[in-house]
Design a protein around this motif. Structure first.
Motif, PDB file in Angstrom:
ATOM      1  N   GLY A  59       0.794  -1.223   0.000  1.00  0.00           N
ATOM      2  CA  GLY A  59       0.000   0.000   0.000  1.00  0.00           C
ATOM      3  C   GLY A  59       0.828   1.277   0.000  1.00  0.00           C
ATOM      4  O   GLY A  59       0.385   2.301   0.513  1.00  0.00           O
ATOM      5  N   LEU A  60       2.021   1.226  -0.620  1.00  0.00           N
ATOM      6  CA  LEU A  60       2.869   2.415  -0.695  1.00  0.00           C
ATOM      7  C   LEU A  60       2.320   3.418  -1.706  1.00  0.00           C
ATOM      8  O   LEU A  60       1.523   3.079  -2.585  1.00  0.00           O
ATOM      9  N   LEU A  89       1.859  -3.223 -10.483  1.00  0.00           N
ATOM     10  CA  LEU A  89       1.282  -4.237  -9.601  1.00  0.00           C
ATOM     11  C   LEU A  89       2.266  -4.670  -8.515  1.00  0.00           C
ATOM     12  O   LEU A  89       1.976  -5.585  -7.748  1.00  0.00           O
ATOM     13  N   GLY A  90       3.428  -4.023  -8.474  1.00  0.00           N
ATOM     14  CA  GLY A  90       4.423  -4.356  -7.468  1.00  0.00           C
ATOM     15  C   GLY A  90       5.707  -4.880  -8.080  1.00  0.00           C
ATOM     16  O   GLY A  90       5.758  -5.245  -9.259  1.00  0.00           O
ATOM     17  N   PHE A  91       6.768  -4.926  -7.272  1.00  0.00           N
ATOM     18  CA  PHE A  91       8.038  -5.475  -7.738  1.00  0.00           C
ATOM     19  C   PHE A  91       8.853  -5.968  -6.549  1.00  0.00           C
ATOM     20  O   PHE A  91       8.490  -5.756  -5.376  1.00  0.00           O
ATOM     21  N   VAL A  92       9.951  -6.638  -6.863  1.00  0.00           N
ATOM     22  CA  VAL A  92      10.845  -7.219  -5.851  1.00  0.00           C
ATOM     23  C   VAL A  92      12.239  -6.653  -6.054  1.00  0.00           C
ATOM     24  O   VAL A  92      12.681  -6.455  -7.190  1.00  0.00           O
ATOM     25  N   THR A  93      12.921  -6.387  -4.951  1.00  0.00           N
ATOM     26  CA  THR A  93      14.312  -5.970  -5.019  1.00  0.00           C
ATOM     27  C   THR A  93      15.061  -6.489  -3.798  1.00  0.00           C
ATOM     28  O   THR A  93      14.442  -6.939  -2.824  1.00  0.00           O
ATOM     29  N   GLY A 128       9.509  -6.848  -1.065  1.00  0.00           N
ATOM     30  CA  GLY A 128       8.416  -6.813  -2.013  1.00  0.00           C
ATOM     31  C   GLY A 128       7.606  -5.555  -1.784  1.00  0.00           C
ATOM     32  O   GLY A 128       7.194  -5.279  -0.643  1.00  0.00           O
ATOM     33  N   LEU A 129       7.383  -4.772  -2.835  1.00  0.00           N
ATOM     34  CA  LEU A 129       6.689  -3.490  -2.707  1.00  0.00           C
ATOM     35  C   LEU A 129       5.424  -3.504  -3.570  1.00  0.00           C
ATOM     36  O   LEU A 129       5.480  -3.833  -4.759  1.00  0.00           O
ATOM     37  N   ILE A 130       4.293  -3.143  -2.947  1.00  0.00           N
ATOM     38  CA  ILE A 130       3.001  -3.133  -3.615  1.00  0.00           C
ATOM     39  C   ILE A 130       2.406  -1.725  -3.503  1.00  0.00           C
ATOM     40  O   ILE A 130       2.384  -1.147  -2.415  1.00  0.00           O
ATOM     41  N   PRO A 131       1.899  -1.159  -4.627  1.00  0.00           N
ATOM     42  CA  PRO A 131       1.363   0.204  -4.568  1.00  0.00           C
ATOM     43  C   PRO A 131      -0.047   0.263  -4.000  1.00  0.00           C
ATOM     44  O   PRO A 131      -0.762  -0.737  -3.954  1.00  0.00           O
ATOM     45  N   ASN A 132      -0.424   1.451  -3.587  1.00  0.00           N
ATOM     46  CA  ASN A 132      -1.788   1.713  -3.124  1.00  0.00           C
ATOM     47  C   ASN A 132      -2.679   1.901  -4.352  1.00  0.00           C
ATOM     48  O   ASN A 132      -2.639   2.943  -5.005  1.00  0.00           O
ATOM     49  N   HIS A 133      -3.466   0.883  -4.678  1.00  0.00           N
ATOM     50  CA  HIS A 133      -4.291   0.927  -5.883  1.00  0.00           C
ATOM     51  C   HIS A 133      -5.442  -0.060  -5.737  1.00  0.00           C
ATOM     52  O   HIS A 133      -5.244  -1.170  -5.237  1.00  0.00           O
ATOM     53  N   PRO A 134      -6.668   0.310  -6.145  1.00  0.00           N
ATOM     54  CA  PRO A 134      -7.809  -0.613  -6.015  1.00  0.00           C
ATOM     55  C   PRO A 134      -7.580  -1.956  -6.688  1.00  0.00           C
ATOM     56  O   PRO A 134      -8.105  -2.977  -6.243  1.00  0.00           O
TER      57      PRO A 134
END
Length: 591
Positions: free
Chosen positions: A297-298, A309-313, A321-327
């Motif tokens: 929800g970043l 939809l997100g990515f990994v680093t 793992g980073l996931i954006p704030n999006h419906p």
């Protein structure tokens, strides 16, 4: 496309440190005022006739005066509507007979609006090592939620009576308190386990959860799509975690320690973690560097186009793992997917083979048990085939213990035996693919997601952590084929004669997609595993080929099971026939 920020309420956070003893604590609260405001906004958006209820509470500029309306509700809890109108305190020119239907409609709509919101009770309370103290704190939180639930029900009934002048003939104790309650605390971390983003250690860390069944959540999305790209970028110091907006949930994914930071709008997805993974204790997560960290929800602006939809680093030895704030990502499948992607990438780095499959110890007729690994993508019929064993005639004497439900890893021990280790203590499965009534028989411990639409899901705990986290011998490995009809040329169970044929079937990862992801129809996913394998294909290929070669050398049999689950009309019968064939296959081994 940047997400639209809706002003409609989706979540309510209730203070768990309050013992609710009077109605003023609810009616005069900030949360109640916010809820009235967002409910009124929803009525205006729908152009509902119920907005006429608000006419006496509009000022000269036509603006709704929330505080005045809240005073009206407070008095309506104590006095009849007719008495309030007669006082002339509010600008109500309608008669009681004319105004009562409007107030009643507003009341019912607001009550249902409240019950459809995701409701969480949060209590900041110091963690204790003493088990009796922990029990006492959990009991206190549960008691506060019970009092809150009773207060909500009494308030609704009081206002209903004071509007209609009639009591209920049937009293329904509807779930109206918090669906999930959390005990949280802020902890001191050992310096050597900290990352470079200090704000991560100021947010509340959940250390206990209490569920009020049935727990039902409605999310903005109901399927997942795509794969998470693996990037080489440093991200930790590009954002700040507001301690009023985020919660940390520590879990164990198999043998790995993971910390999941959840923006409060996605707490329903965070709650699902407790049914799927083992809870990590403060003794573990404050002194051990995590293997994986998730931010769910970043701010959407942090993400590039291919990261929507997100990515990994990886940064400083930890995978993120980073996931954006999006419906679009408001679906538990994304939460699970990022967790398993991180797990699998770490396993590949450790030279173990991650597998997307179900693993079970199956017994027939009280004879020797056989450990069977079923590998296949979402919707192939792994869990469904195992569950169908329960539908077989009892005289067969067959039963099973699930050791891995969806994701695990394979490795060889020092004696050269193929061993499996799991990740999850629970299952995230489609309601439609379970045997009728199964999910509802576990309603008291399940979390239901979007039960009214296609791809409705349930998260149900199934296994103990001790079972899934230990190494267990593997006797057979089967690929789950859901797209071919059973025939004489294509039997329900088929063993491969040579290594190359077997490897190619598993590597091709063919299945009939059922809409559980963004795919439909006959598709291919490398090794039936979109969780890290395809992103790390070159490294995965070396491990997979070595594993299959060793399986052939050590006598581990490899084959295929046809479930027909992707063929219309076989949604129930397909897994049943596959289960029947599997039990017959095992029974004949024992002869």
């Amino acid at each position: 496309m940047k997400p639209n920020n809706s002003n409609l309420q989706r979540i309510a956070l209730i203070k768990g440190d309050l013992k609710f003893t009077n109605f003023g604590q609810i009616i005069k609260s900030t949360l109640f005022k916010e809820l009235i405001g967002t409910f009124v906004d929803e009525l205006k958006m729908k152009k509902s006739y119920l907005t006429k209820t608000l006419d006496p509470f509009l000022n000269e500029e036509g603006q709704f005066e929330e505080n005045k309306f809240i005073d009206f509700v407070y008095l309506l809890n104590l006095n009849t509507l007719e008495e309030i109108i007669e006082t002339g305190y509010f600008n109500i020119h309608s008669t009681n007979k004319e105004y009562a239907p409007l107030v009643l409609g507003f009341l019912e709509g607001f009550y249902n609006y409240w019950r459809n919101i995701q409701r969480f009770m949060i209590k900041m309370d110091g963690y204790s090592l003493d088990e009796n103290t922990k029990r006492s704190k959990a009991h206190s939180l549960a008691s506060n939620n019970d009092a809150f639930k009773k207060m909500i029900l009494d308030l609704y009934r009081n206002v209903h009576f004071n509007v209609t002048g009639k009591s209920f003939s049937i009293y329904r104790q509807l779930p109206s308190g918090a669906q999930v309650a959390f005990l949280a605390d802020k902890f001191d971390f050992s310096q050597e386990v900290k990352s470079k983003n200090e704000s991560l250690y100021h947010v509340p860390y959940v250390w206990e959860a209490i569920f009020e069944p049935p727990v039902i959540f409605y999310t903005q999305s109901s399927k997942r799509d795509g794969v998470f790209p693996v990037k080489d970028k440093r991200i930790l110091q590009k954002f700040y975690m507001d301690c009023d907006e985020w919660f940390a949930i520590p879990v164990k994914v198999g043998r790995l320690l993971a910390i999941v930071y959840v923006q409060k709008e996605y707490l329903a997805l965070g709650a699902g973690l407790f049914n799927l993974f083992e809870f990590a204790t403060p003794e573990e997560f404050t002194k051990q560097k995590p293997d994986a960290v998730v931010f769910f929800g970043l701010d959407y602006d942090l993400f590039e186009e291919d990261e929507r939809l997100g990515f990994v680093t990886k940064e400083d030895g930890v995978y993120y793992g980073l996931i954006p704030n999006h419906p679009e990502i408001d679906y538990f499948g994304y939460m699970k997917k990022i967790m398993l992607t991180l797990h699998n990438i770490i396993q590949i780095e450790k030279k173990a083979l991650p597998v997307h499959g179900a693993f079970a110890k199956i017994r027939v007729g009280g004879k020797k048990s056989v450990n069977v690994m079923l590998i296949g993508d979402s919707g192939a019929g792994k869990s469904e085939t195992l569950e169908a064993i329960n539908k077989l005639p009892k005289e067969l004497g067959c039963d099973f213990d699930i050791l891995i439900d969806d994701m695990g890893s394979l490795h060889f021990n020092e004696e050269g035996k193929l061993m499996a280790v799991g990740t999850e203590i629970g299952a995230f499965v489609r309601l439609d693919d379970l045997q009728p009534g199964y999910a509802y028989s576990t309603m008291d411990r399940s979390i239901f997601m979007n039960p009214n639409i296609v791809n409705a899901r349930v998260i149900v705990p199934q296994m103990s952590y001790e079972e899934i986290s230990k190494s267990t011998r593997v006797d057979f490995v089967f690929y789950i084929n859901n797209y071919e009809t059973i025939s004489n040329e294509a039997p329900a169970i088929e063993l491969f004669d040579d290594l190359d044929t077997a490897y190619n079937v598993f590597s091709e990862g063919k299945r009939m997609a059922k809409g559980t992801t963004g795919e439909v129809g006959l598709t291919n996913t490398y090794f039936a595993n979109p969780f890290g394998a395809v992103q790390m294909k070159e490294d995965h290929e070396k491990i997979a080929k070595n594993t299959f070669k060793k399986m052939e050398e050590t006598g581990v049999k490899v084959g295929m099971i046809r479930t027909q689950l992707g063929i219309p009309g076989y949604e129930q019968d397909g897994p049943f026939l596959a289960a029947k064939a599997l039990i017959k296959f095992i029974d004949e081994l024992n002869d």
